[in-house]
Design a protein around this motif. Structure first.
Motif, PDB file in Angstrom:
ATOM      1  N   SER A 219       0.835  -1.208   0.000  1.00  0.00           N
ATOM      2  CA  SER A 219       0.000   0.000   0.000  1.00  0.00           C
ATOM      3  C   SER A 219       0.867   1.255   0.000  1.00  0.00           C
ATOM      4  O   SER A 219       0.509   2.259  -0.609  1.00  0.00           O
ATOM      5  CB  SER A 219      -0.951  -0.006   1.195  1.00  0.00           C
ATOM      6  OG  SER A 219      -0.228  -0.143   2.407  1.00  0.00           O
ATOM      7  N   VAL A 225      -5.217   1.271  -3.763  1.00  0.00           N
ATOM      8  CA  VAL A 225      -5.187  -0.184  -3.643  1.00  0.00           C
ATOM      9  C   VAL A 225      -6.567  -0.727  -3.993  1.00  0.00           C
ATOM     10  O   VAL A 225      -7.579  -0.236  -3.486  1.00  0.00           O
ATOM     11  CB  VAL A 225      -4.799  -0.624  -2.213  1.00  0.00           C
ATOM     12  CG1 VAL A 225      -5.003  -2.126  -2.042  1.00  0.00           C
ATOM     13  CG2 VAL A 225      -3.346  -0.255  -1.920  1.00  0.00           C
ATOM     14  N   THR A 239      -4.400  -5.094   4.278  1.00  0.00           N
ATOM     15  CA  THR A 239      -3.768  -4.186   3.318  1.00  0.00           C
ATOM     16  C   THR A 239      -4.665  -2.976   3.058  1.00  0.00           C
ATOM     17  O   THR A 239      -4.189  -1.838   2.990  1.00  0.00           O
ATOM     18  CB  THR A 239      -3.470  -4.925   1.993  1.00  0.00           C
ATOM     19  OG1 THR A 239      -2.743  -6.116   2.284  1.00  0.00           O
ATOM     20  CG2 THR A 239      -2.650  -4.056   1.053  1.00  0.00           C
ATOM     21  N   ALA A 243      -3.723   0.842   3.790  1.00  0.00           N
ATOM     22  CA  ALA A 243      -3.791   1.837   2.711  1.00  0.00           C
ATOM     23  C   ALA A 243      -4.598   3.047   3.164  1.00  0.00           C
ATOM     24  O   ALA A 243      -4.203   4.196   2.944  1.00  0.00           O
ATOM     25  CB  ALA A 243      -4.405   1.212   1.457  1.00  0.00           C
ATOM     26  N   ARG A 248      -4.171   6.457   1.331  1.00  0.00           N
ATOM     27  CA  ARG A 248      -4.270   6.020  -0.059  1.00  0.00           C
ATOM     28  C   ARG A 248      -5.724   5.663  -0.375  1.00  0.00           C
ATOM     29  O   ARG A 248      -6.475   5.272   0.513  1.00  0.00           O
ATOM     30  CB  ARG A 248      -3.350   4.797  -0.293  1.00  0.00           C
ATOM     31  CG  ARG A 248      -1.933   5.002   0.250  1.00  0.00           C
ATOM     32  CD  ARG A 248      -1.234   6.210  -0.402  1.00  0.00           C
ATOM     33  NE  ARG A 248      -0.119   6.737   0.379  1.00  0.00           N
ATOM     34  CZ  ARG A 248       1.146   6.348   0.262  1.00  0.00           C
ATOM     35  NH1 ARG A 248       1.447   5.399  -0.591  1.00  0.00           N
ATOM     36  NH2 ARG A 248       2.095   6.911   0.987  1.00  0.00           N
ATOM     37  N   VAL A 250      -8.792   3.503  -1.382  1.00  0.00           N
ATOM     38  CA  VAL A 250      -9.115   2.082  -1.304  1.00  0.00           C
ATOM     39  C   VAL A 250     -10.303   1.796  -2.226  1.00  0.00           C
ATOM     40  O   VAL A 250     -11.345   2.451  -2.128  1.00  0.00           O
ATOM     41  CB  VAL A 250      -9.453   1.661   0.133  1.00  0.00           C
ATOM     42  CG1 VAL A 250      -9.844   0.186   0.173  1.00  0.00           C
ATOM     43  CG2 VAL A 250      -8.279   1.938   1.057  1.00  0.00           C
TER      44      VAL A 250
END
Lengths: 370, 370
Positions: A219, A225, A239, A243, A248, A250
């Protein structure tokens, strides 16, 4: 930490410090920050761990042992990249805190391109694997490098779909740890056409506890991701959580409620993950994304003249900080508030406790009793 | 409009007015509101449509024709319920505006229980039908009556799953219009164990234009609507949109991106529909829902002495209102603002234009050029 390359000697010190018992990425960052280099931090270690309450000395690899890891990597044609160096992947450097060191084998230049992670069930349906392969190919055709974990099922399909355009496998073991065995052919192609990355030493076989760190790098390298098929309480959901914690995007691929492999992804959707039916869903969001926000590195630097003063402050504080810890994670900032002490002293006390195995410093600023 | 039952004569007038050319539910509500009864509205119709610019008289069923519809319904054992009557379903009465009249055959008491709509693809997968059947059964076991449209596929499965606990089929044709033919057995059970509802006259076969009105009743009867399998641009998505406009909860069942029948439901999820994997997802939300907000009926009443004044105001306004209309829907409130005229005059002008076939008054307060 300068943004250039490390000297050979300091690189050895980074490796030795990173491979020292009880030194995780948080402790690593604080030690190098406080003392200005890994060499100086290594020199301070015995005293710090003793003060934290540890009786036997911490196990640290010798200079020779570290040298042998460097040589083993070199024989594989792999490169060791430190988080302070300018060719450390930028997205990964923005993680709080980044892994101190990664080994990379194959086309290292892929680490500097925009990446999307694709992860999912090991026991995946044929349709799920087909979808992952197609998604990886489409993302690749749009200039995205696809990152995954070389596991069976979705991971393997994601790599296969993106081999022609660029793919990165992050392993729990060393960069030469081929697992599962049937992925030997895929591994060879990853080395030849893609890139293989690991935080572990070459030659090391993956153990269960390596996978959360592996997932954090998947990630961490990625701006987004995508989870394709995942049962409830599966590694792919970890994960996804990492993330999200790293800021990040998702994405989750929806599936029929009649398919248990869709439970995890549907649950992610319920929790607010973006829905992914095609590469366009991902690319649309990435286009709107701001560029990577460089992480503002906290400064843990203490001038040599003040180290003694800091040690003295820690001496009166350590017991209080230890008493405040519990198995439930608490933030370092909360500990600073609760003690009313200066942050550098609280952080230094936590480092001593973590070296002594009494505290665990988690990424993202949280602490638990070890 | 009183909340009791209509007199036989006024019931006939309601039926005649509701079945009059160019009289939709909005125009119906405004006419009965302005004149105080359907009989008086019927008497005013020729003059109103003439003033709107219509040359030939509007086609209105005669008293005999309306009587024959009542008798046809009675022969089926069906009941005609007017939106002003106390046994009109409460959820449906809260719609803006409700259908003036519905025919109901079978267990009419089901109309007064809490309802959930389940709709979806006619060409549904075996899994989708199994899911719909199971969901309907679980919702039924929790005290919810399941409403659907007796179409092939998901609709039929939803009815089958909820026959033992209570199910309502809303038809586009009359309450005796059995379509598709293979649902003859299901229809018989719906009459015996459930309830069949329609806005159309008994004996009438469904036409394409009847289905949006049918869908509006499915969602109107329901506190929530679940869409199970739907392709893009399908009728089920129209029902979902109507449900959202009516302030009802919209649920969508996720599906694999590889299944075209999941396109529509996944798209609903993307647009913010709640995810439905089981009856619990629906029941959890329904438990949190406030009770039905009774719709505050707008008052269109005009005292007899002022009718002439209103007609005169409309006379100077009608052309201006007509010029403001376009194929793009505009709200009545916007027309009031644009003309600067009193709302009752603008609304009355719109009714005249709609009777003349020049304007279309849509549910929810929007207007288009017809």
């Amino acid at each position: 930490m300068s943004k250039s390359a490390l000297s050979d000697l300091e690189r050895l010190a980074w490796l030795r410090l990173a491979r020292t018992e009880n030194v995780g990425p948080v402790t690593f960052e604080q030690l190098v920050g406080r003392y200005g280099s890994a060499s100086k931090a290594l020199a301070a270690l015995p005293e710090l761990s003793r003060r934290g309450g540890r009786i036997s000395p911490l196990s640290t690899p010798s200079q020779d042992e570290a040298q042998r890891e460097l040589e083993a990597g070199a024989r594989l044609g792999a490169r060791l990249i430190a988080s302070c160096e300018s060719d450390f992947p930028r997205q990964l450097a923005a993680v709080d805190p980044p892994p101190p060191l990664i080994w990379a084998r194959g086309h290292v230049s892929l680490l500097h391109k925009p990446c999307v992670g694709i992860v999912g069930a090991r026991i995946a349906s044929a349709g799920g694997q087909r979808f992952a392969r197609g998604l990886a190919g489409q993302l690749g055709a749009s200039g995205q490098v696809v990152v995954s974990g070389m596991a069976r099922g979705i991971d393997s399909a994601a790599h296969e779909g993106s081999l022609p355009t660029g793919t990165i496998a992050v392993l729990g073991g060393g960069v030469d740890d081929i697992y599962p065995p049937e992925n030997a052919g895929l591994y060879d192609r990853l080395i030849a056409e893609g890139c293989v990355v690991s935080e572990s030493a070459p030659g090391k076989r993956a153990q269960a506890r390596d996978f959360p760190r592996r997932n954090r790098i998947i990630s961490g390298l990625s701006a987004a991701v995508v989870v394709v098929e995942a049962e409830l309480r599966s590694g792919s959901l970890i994960t996804a959580r990492l993330a999200a914690e790293q800021g990040r995007e998702v994405f989750a691929v929806p599936g029929s409620p009649l398919d248990p492999r869709a439970r995890g992804t549907n649950d992610l959707l319920r929790q607010g993950a973006a829905l992914c039916e095609s590469a366009e869903d991902v690319l649309r969001v990435l286009q709107q994304q701001r560029s990577i926000r460089e992480r503002e590195r906290p400064s843990y630097a203490v001038p040599p003249a003040d180290q003694g003063k800091l040690d003295a402050a820690v001496e009166t504080l350590r017991g209080e900080v230890e008493a405040l810890l519990s198995p439930t994670p608490v933030s370092r900032d909360e500990l600073v508030r609760a003690t009313g002490a200066p942050a550098p002293a609280v952080f230094a006390a936590l480092v001593e406790l973590s070296l002594a195995g009494k505290a665990e410093l988690l990424p993202g600023g949280m602490v638990t009793r070890a």
